[in-house]
Write an enzyme that holds these catalytic residues in place. Structure first.
Site, PDB file in Angstrom:
ATOM      1  N   LYS A   1       0.677  -1.351  -0.042  1.00 25.33           N
ATOM      2  CA  LYS A   1       0.116  -0.051  -0.056  1.00 25.33           C
ATOM      3  C   LYS A   1       0.820   1.084  -0.006  1.00 25.33           C
ATOM      4  O   LYS A   1       1.725   1.218   0.991  1.00 25.33           O
ATOM      5  CB  LYS A   1      -0.720  -0.016   1.151  1.00 25.33           C
ATOM      6  CG  LYS A   1      -2.198   0.758   1.134  1.00 25.33           C
ATOM      7  CD  LYS A   1      -3.140   0.515   2.471  1.00 25.33           C
ATOM      8  CE  LYS A   1      -4.310   1.091   2.407  1.00 25.33           C
ATOM      9  NZ  LYS A   1      -4.912   1.081   3.587  1.00 25.33           N
TER      10      LYS A   1
HETATM   11  C1  E4P Z   1      -8.269   1.344   3.985  1.00 28.16           C
HETATM   12  O1  E4P Z   1      -7.528   1.016   3.212  1.00 28.16           O
HETATM   13  C2  E4P Z   1      -8.019   2.761   4.648  1.00 28.16           C
HETATM   14  O2  E4P Z   1      -6.697   3.101   5.177  1.00 28.16           O
HETATM   15  C3  E4P Z   1      -9.063   3.101   5.511  1.00 28.16           C
HETATM   16  O3  E4P Z   1     -10.352   2.670   5.200  1.00 28.16           O
HETATM   17  C4  E4P Z   1      -9.431   4.329   6.061  1.00 28.16           C
HETATM   18  O4  E4P Z   1     -10.390   4.448   7.082  1.00 28.16           O
HETATM   19  P1  E4P Z   1     -10.740   5.589   7.976  1.00 28.16           P
HETATM   20  O5  E4P Z   1     -11.208   7.008   7.098  1.00 28.16           O
HETATM   21  O6  E4P Z   1     -11.919   5.196   8.750  1.00 28.16           O
HETATM   22  O7  E4P Z   1      -9.580   5.916   8.850  1.00 28.16           O
END
Ligand code: E4P
Length: 218
Positions: free
Chosen positions: A87
């Site tokens: 990622k």
């Molecule tokens: C997933 O890949 C993201 O990092 C995550 O969904 C972010 O979510 P949040 O906005 O609730 O922190």
């Protein structure tokens, strides 16, 4: 649409897996910190545990922000297990790193995407997934789901292979809307997945079926 769970909590991953509908896991540095996982070795070990539980893709995020350091970290993450997806944040260095990973057979998830322009760059660099953050856009009084629709239209017109991973999901309703809007994947907290199971008419209907059966069968 694939279902990923958005957590680094092993119990929650196991529970979601037990439903028989789990396709993968996404994590981020905040979710890892929430589980108290600290230090490079422990972080790598925790990703290994997640990959042992789940056959599908597991997103592991780089902490580095500079190109060369991102490459080094991403390569190390990719070596944990074949189902690791590196990622990478949507930055100039991040896009360059995604291009490098693409050319070297390492799959990527471009994260922190808040505009269609960013989604085009992620696709051009060859990202496996692009992660628009629905909830955080809604928090700013904009429409996160409109962004999913826009990216889905652009990717269809341009015939990009990158999969749209609707992230930052806060409710069961948003999961349904993401499916309607053309998301290929949705990553969500366990509670939002569980919320999809329930409908009062299902409970009422089941209670009546069982009561009618009991009347005759005792
Ligand atoms: C997933 O890949 C993201 O990092 C995550 O969904 C972010 O979510 P949040 O906005 O609730 O922190």
């Amino acid at each position: 649409m694939k279902f990923f769970i958005d957590t680094a909590n092993l119990d929650q991953i196991l529970e979601a897996k037990s439903f028989g509908i789990l396709d993968g896991v996404t994590t981020n540095p905040s979710l890892m910190a929430k589980e108290g996982i600290k230090g490079a070795d422990n972080i790598m070990a925790h990703y290994r545990k997640i990959c042992e539980i789940v056959d599908g893709d597991v997103s592991a995020e780089v902490i580095a922000t500079e190109y060369k350091a991102m490459i080094k970290e991403g390569v190390a993450l990719s070596e944990i297990a074949p189902n690791i997806v590196v990622k990478v944040p949507m930055t100039v260095d991040g896009v360059k790193a995604i291009r490098y990973f693409t050319e070297n057979g390492i799959r990527t998830n471009c994260t922190l995407v808040f505009s269609a322009g960013q989604a085009i760059l992620a696709a051009k660099a060859g990202a496996t997934y692009v992660s628009p953050f629905i909830g955080r856009i809604d928090d700013m009084n904009w429409d996160g789901m409109m962004l999913i629709q826009q990216i889905a239209e652009i990717y269809a017109i341009q015939q990009y292979d990158t999969e749209i991973l609707a992230a930052s999901i806060r409710s069961s309703k948003q999961i349904v809307e993401a499916a309607e809007s053309g998301a290929d994947v949705v990553t969500c907290p366990l509670d939002s997945i569980k919320g999809l199971f329930y409908h009062p008419l299902t409970d009422i209907g089941l209670a009546k079926f069982l009561a009618d059966h009991k009347k005759v069968n005792g």
